[in-house]
Write a protein that holds these residues in place. Sequence first.
Motif, PDB file in Angstrom:
ATOM      1  N   PRO A 132       0.818  -1.221   0.000  1.00 42.53           N
ATOM      2  CA  PRO A 132       0.000   0.000   0.000  1.00 42.53           C
ATOM      3  C   PRO A 132       0.847   1.264   0.000  1.00 42.53           C
ATOM      4  CG  PRO A 132      -0.875  -1.590   1.544  1.00 42.53           C
ATOM      5  CD  PRO A 132       0.439  -2.141   1.080  1.00 42.53           C
ATOM      6  N   ASP A 133       0.265   2.312  -0.507  1.00 42.39           N
ATOM      7  CA  ASP A 133       0.994   3.556  -0.722  1.00 42.39           C
ATOM      8  C   ASP A 133       0.177   4.712  -0.166  1.00 42.39           C
ATOM      9  OD1 ASP A 133       2.923   5.231  -1.615  1.00 42.39           O
ATOM     10  OD2 ASP A 133       2.504   4.989  -3.749  1.00 42.39           O
ATOM     11  N   SER A 134       0.840   5.619   0.536  1.00 41.51           N
ATOM     12  CA  SER A 134       0.127   6.767   1.103  1.00 41.51           C
ATOM     13  C   SER A 134       1.061   7.960   1.202  1.00 41.51           C
ATOM     14  CB  SER A 134      -0.452   6.434   2.480  1.00 41.51           C
ATOM     15  OG  SER A 134       0.591   6.159   3.397  1.00 41.51           O
ATOM     16  N   ILE A 135       0.450   9.147   1.302  1.00 44.51           N
ATOM     17  CA  ILE A 135       1.202  10.395   1.465  1.00 44.51           C
ATOM     18  C   ILE A 135       0.594  11.155   2.641  1.00 44.51           C
ATOM     19  CG2 ILE A 135       1.982  12.520   0.378  1.00 44.51           C
ATOM     20  CD1 ILE A 135       2.759  10.464  -1.501  1.00 44.51           C
ATOM     21  N   THR A 136       1.425  11.561   3.587  1.00 38.74           N
ATOM     22  CA  THR A 136       0.957  12.352   4.723  1.00 38.74           C
ATOM     23  C   THR A 136       1.375  13.809   4.529  1.00 38.74           C
ATOM     24  OG1 THR A 136       1.098  10.456   6.212  1.00 38.74           O
ATOM     25  CG2 THR A 136       1.044  12.649   7.219  1.00 38.74           C
ATOM     26  N   PHE A 137       0.421  14.716   4.649  1.00 36.36           N
ATOM     27  CA  PHE A 137       0.687  16.142   4.442  1.00 36.36           C
ATOM     28  C   PHE A 137       0.889  16.898   5.753  1.00 36.36           C
ATOM     29  CE2 PHE A 137      -1.861  14.753   0.823  1.00 36.36           C
ATOM     30  CZ  PHE A 137      -1.037  15.127  -0.228  1.00 36.36           C
ATOM     31  N   ARG A 138       0.156  16.489   6.777  1.00 37.87           N
ATOM     32  CA  ARG A 138       0.224  17.201   8.055  1.00 37.87           C
ATOM     33  C   ARG A 138      -0.237  16.252   9.157  1.00 37.87           C
ATOM     34  NH1 ARG A 138      -3.726  19.186   4.899  1.00 37.87           N
ATOM     35  NH2 ARG A 138      -2.489  20.971   4.276  1.00 37.87           N
ATOM     36  N   ASN A 139       0.085  16.569  10.387  1.00 34.59           N
ATOM     37  CA  ASN A 139      -0.343  15.772  11.540  1.00 34.59           C
ATOM     38  C   ASN A 139      -1.030  16.689  12.541  1.00 34.59           C
ATOM     39  OD1 ASN A 139       0.635  12.956  11.125  1.00 34.59           O
ATOM     40  ND2 ASN A 139       2.607  14.001  10.881  1.00 34.59           N
ATOM     41  N   ASP A 140      -2.245  17.094  12.190  1.00 29.93           N
ATOM     42  CA  ASP A 140      -2.993  17.993  13.060  1.00 29.93           C
ATOM     43  C   ASP A 140      -3.575  17.226  14.248  1.00 29.93           C
ATOM     44  OD1 ASP A 140      -2.475  19.900  11.168  1.00 29.93           O
ATOM     45  OD2 ASP A 140      -4.390  19.636  10.134  1.00 29.93           O
ATOM     46  N   LYS A 141      -3.592  17.876  15.382  1.00 29.11           N
ATOM     47  CA  LYS A 141      -4.237  17.285  16.546  1.00 29.11           C
ATOM     48  C   LYS A 141      -5.680  17.752  16.617  1.00 29.11           C
ATOM     49  CE  LYS A 141      -0.044  16.841  19.322  1.00 29.11           C
ATOM     50  NZ  LYS A 141       0.631  17.196  20.600  1.00 29.11           N
ATOM     51  N   GLU A 198     -13.973  16.844  18.684  1.00 31.93           N
ATOM     52  CA  GLU A 198     -13.840  16.878  17.231  1.00 31.93           C
ATOM     53  C   GLU A 198     -13.683  15.445  16.724  1.00 31.93           C
ATOM     54  OE1 GLU A 198     -11.546  20.039  14.550  1.00 31.93           O
ATOM     55  OE2 GLU A 198     -10.209  18.682  15.617  1.00 31.93           O
ATOM     56  N   TYR A 199     -14.412  15.121  15.662  1.00 34.79           N
ATOM     57  CA  TYR A 199     -14.385  13.760  15.123  1.00 34.79           C
ATOM     58  C   TYR A 199     -13.610  13.735  13.809  1.00 34.79           C
ATOM     59  CZ  TYR A 199     -17.821  12.575  18.662  1.00 34.79           C
ATOM     60  OH  TYR A 199     -18.453  12.370  19.868  1.00 34.79           O
ATOM     61  N   SER A 200     -12.685  12.787  13.724  1.00 35.89           N
ATOM     62  CA  SER A 200     -11.857  12.637  12.526  1.00 35.89           C
ATOM     63  C   SER A 200     -12.557  11.733  11.522  1.00 35.89           C
ATOM     64  CB  SER A 200     -10.496  12.036  12.883  1.00 35.89           C
ATOM     65  OG  SER A 200      -9.696  12.987  13.543  1.00 35.89           O
ATOM     66  N   ILE A 201     -12.549  12.162  10.269  1.00 34.07           N
ATOM     67  CA  ILE A 201     -13.258  11.455   9.204  1.00 34.07           C
ATOM     68  C   ILE A 201     -12.261  10.808   8.258  1.00 34.07           C
ATOM     69  CG2 ILE A 201     -14.783  11.732   7.203  1.00 34.07           C
ATOM     70  CD1 ILE A 201     -16.040  14.121   8.611  1.00 34.07           C
ATOM     71  N   GLY A 202     -12.529   9.564   7.916  1.00 38.36           N
ATOM     72  CA  GLY A 202     -11.840   8.896   6.817  1.00 38.36           C
ATOM     73  C   GLY A 202     -12.807   8.784   5.657  1.00 38.36           C
ATOM     74  N   ILE A 203     -12.374   9.128   4.473  1.00 41.03           N
ATOM     75  CA  ILE A 203     -13.247   9.124   3.306  1.00 41.03           C
ATOM     76  C   ILE A 203     -12.777   8.051   2.332  1.00 41.03           C
ATOM     77  CG2 ILE A 203     -14.042  10.435   1.293  1.00 41.03           C
ATOM     78  CD1 ILE A 203     -13.756  12.961   2.986  1.00 41.03           C
ATOM     79  N   ILE A 204     -13.687   7.179   1.929  1.00 42.29           N
ATOM     80  CA  ILE A 204     -13.393   6.169   0.911  1.00 42.29           C
ATOM     81  C   ILE A 204     -14.169   6.537  -0.345  1.00 42.29           C
ATOM     82  CG2 ILE A 204     -13.457   3.728   0.298  1.00 42.29           C
ATOM     83  CD1 ILE A 204     -13.462   3.054   3.267  1.00 42.29           C
ATOM     84  N   GLY A 205     -13.453   6.957  -1.370  1.00 38.82           N
ATOM     85  CA  GLY A 205     -14.093   7.345  -2.625  1.00 38.82           C
ATOM     86  C   GLY A 205     -14.202   8.848  -2.755  1.00 38.82           C
ATOM     87  N   ALA A 246      -7.069  17.762   4.122  1.00 38.02           N
ATOM     88  CA  ALA A 246      -6.949  16.404   4.654  1.00 38.02           C
ATOM     89  C   ALA A 246      -5.511  16.157   5.084  1.00 38.02           C
ATOM     90  CB  ALA A 246      -7.366  15.382   3.605  1.00 38.02           C
ATOM     91  N   GLN A 247      -5.352  15.325   6.106  1.00 41.00           N
ATOM     92  CA  GLN A 247      -4.006  15.052   6.608  1.00 41.00           C
ATOM     93  C   GLN A 247      -3.250  14.065   5.735  1.00 41.00           C
ATOM     94  OE1 GLN A 247      -3.666  14.265  10.828  1.00 41.00           O
ATOM     95  NE2 GLN A 247      -5.630  15.222  11.230  1.00 41.00           N
ATOM     96  N   LYS A 248      -4.003  13.157   5.074  1.00 44.49           N
ATOM     97  CA  LYS A 248      -3.332  12.049   4.412  1.00 44.49           C
ATOM     98  C   LYS A 248      -4.162  11.563   3.235  1.00 44.49           C
ATOM     99  CE  LYS A 248      -1.397   7.500   5.759  1.00 44.49           C
ATOM    100  NZ  LYS A 248      -1.248   6.569   6.896  1.00 44.49           N
ATOM    101  N   ILE A 249      -3.499  11.085   2.179  1.00 46.84           N
ATOM    102  CA  ILE A 249      -4.188  10.406   1.084  1.00 46.84           C
ATOM    103  C   ILE A 249      -3.544   9.041   0.898  1.00 46.84           C
ATOM    104  CG2 ILE A 249      -4.883  12.532  -0.062  1.00 46.84           C
ATOM    105  CD1 ILE A 249      -2.645  12.132  -2.069  1.00 46.84           C
ATOM    106  N   SER A 250      -4.338   8.080   0.404  1.00 47.29           N
ATOM    107  CA  SER A 250      -3.847   6.708   0.343  1.00 47.29           C
ATOM    108  C   SER A 250      -4.595   5.932  -0.736  1.00 47.29           C
ATOM    109  CB  SER A 250      -4.031   6.033   1.703  1.00 47.29           C
ATOM    110  OG  SER A 250      -3.709   4.656   1.638  1.00 47.29           O
ATOM    111  N   ASN A 251      -4.031   4.773  -1.109  1.00 41.84           N
ATOM    112  CA  ASN A 251      -4.729   3.861  -2.018  1.00 41.84           C
ATOM    113  C   ASN A 251      -5.190   2.603  -1.305  1.00 41.84           C
ATOM    114  OD1 ASN A 251      -2.386   2.398  -1.602  1.00 41.84           O
ATOM    115  ND2 ASN A 251      -1.680   2.488  -3.730  1.00 41.84           N
TER     116      ASN A 251
END
Length: 706
Positions: free
Chosen positions: A380-389, A394-401, A443-448
């Motif tokens: 798997p491959d991913s890119i992290t842009f930032r690490n915000d707290k 506050e609820y963190s969302i993961g988006i698929i699609g 977004a903090q991160k993108i991934s495949n």
Amino acid sequence: MKQALLKKGIVYPVELPQPTVKEGYVKIKVYHSCISAGTEMSGVSESRKSIIKRALDNPKKITAAITYYKNQGLKKTKDKLNTVADSFKESGYSISGEVVEIGYNVLNFNIGDIVSAGGMKLAVHAEYVVVPINLVVKVPKGLDTLYASTGTVGSIALQGVRRSELRLGEYGVVLGVGLIGLITVQLLKSAGIRVACIDLSDGRLDLVKKMGVELVINPTKENPVNAIKNWTGGYGADAVLFTAATSSNEPLSQAFQMTRRKGKVVLVGVSGMTINRSDIYANEIDFLISTSYGPGRYDDNYELKGLDYPYSYVRWTENRNIAEFLRLVRDGHVDFSLINPLVYPFENISEAFQDLEKDPENKILAIIEYDRKDVYDKSPDSITFRNDKKNKREYSIGIIGAGSYVVSTLLPILTNMTNKFKIHTVVNRGGKKALDIADRFHAQKISNDINDILENDDIDIVFITTRHDNHAELILQCLKKGKNVFVEKPLATTQEQLDSIKEFYADGFENKPLLMVGFNRRFSNYIREIKAKVSSRINPMFMHYRMNAGYSPTESWVHEDGGRIIGEGCHLVDLMLYITDSKITEITASSIKPTNESINSSDNKTFSLKFADGSVGVIDYFAIGHKDIPKENLEVHFDMKSIVMTDYKSIEGFGIKVNSISDKTPKKGQDNEMEALYQALVSKKWPISFEDMVQTTETTFIVNAS
């Protein structure tokens, strides 16, 4: 991996997750990619223009923007325009490389095959690409991948030659000798055609002289029509292949005038399209269009779904054109060394585009070379842009699609809910769309890989916004990992899928994650007002909902995986369950019977729902209405009173006073829906009961099957 993306006139490498292979596709490690000096350079110029300038250049876009503004309002229109202006754009459509992974149902390719591939937004300038099988061909032995990368570009010229149907010894004129024109000249020469060329550039005309053309004409120095007439003994050319790119009408007019009686003009490039009848009528000129790579182009069934045309009936498809062009290059019928291609390492791709733009007369073809030493890594491959707290509430969302709905509607709402939601990770098959979301919505991160969401304890809720067919599978993966889920409708597309979700909750809901389907209509202020007014009724209600859904071509994806009733009609069933607060006890449905294949019966249905409290709901869902009729209308009748809601923009009571609500654009409840989701996460109380979501879904199954 790195991919070249275009933004505001600049093409530069960007780090992205690798695209993931899927059924009917192959994954290719790119060795070379060809820059199309015409198509791609015009894209660079276009991206540099302001939105206003682009609209002025294309009046249809102004009309579309006005229509969108009328329907959606100023804010959404501005958001839409900003999205277009600020989005990254893929570049490239002709590559060569090695197959490193194959998807399910791919039978004609193996890992290690050396291939050439094409397709806009598919065979892009990137270290890895994923391309459907009908746009991939094996490179013939003896041909280097450097020139194999021109396969798709060359097939455009080859298709133009095929459309001309020129035969041995006939006169052919190539009008415009850019890259496509130069390839066309060599194809015609190899077929025994007598060739003349017309271009504004003396340098390019000198080049085609070396290729053996009989006549070259610079129209600024002599009359091209007279010159061609003289060359052909007064008859005119058998065919003119128009490979130039211009907004002027004059070159096309001249092309008609230099063509013999009953001859042909084939438009391969771009031209002003104001045609004088006198240019073509008396001589009965045939005006033909050559569509890109050949038969199959712009047909999703062929290109994306792998449905080939029968060889006996369609001899030359785009796939077979690419393969044949590569053979012609290998056998020396097309010699790219005459064009003197410039080769750039991938890290210098910005320079390649700049050179083509600065010196178009002498720099015609650029080929990008990629590093072959990297060993393919399937992990798997991913890119992290930032690490915000995040803060405590506050609820963190993961988006698929990364579909259009989540980008245009949900994400703008979520990012405005300060200190309530934060976009953490976006997972998508292609990295470009995920990057757009990360860039615009922080977004903090993108991934495949969805495991970057499932295995991340910081992510509280997963938004599933993919195509409908895999909703249920993704829901279960998330639920089993303890993730709360918001899924855009539908919940499932088959009973088997739905039963698997029901089984997960079969022993109760305690200590299990929340599940919410995006049935936003029930959260609209209009529907909430109606529910409040009918709650004290004495007798059952009669409800009538009309959805003028709008026409969708029969081949559109919206008719797949359950179709429009399961995919959109579910909103209306859920809405009636909400208003009645009663279960459905009886369902009847019927469809129109089309007399031809231009429309579907599946999205032209009327169905009646009977509820346990005695109420009746009738839903008319149709795709054959006029576009100017409001899309959605609800009438509710009870106790000699009536309430009418029109397109989520107005509400009126008859015999009953309703609160005055009005909007210039439809307000279908998405803002309230996201607020309800937040409150549900805080309180751990479901905003829509599981029973309602299940019954809505099962009802659409019955209606769809009727």
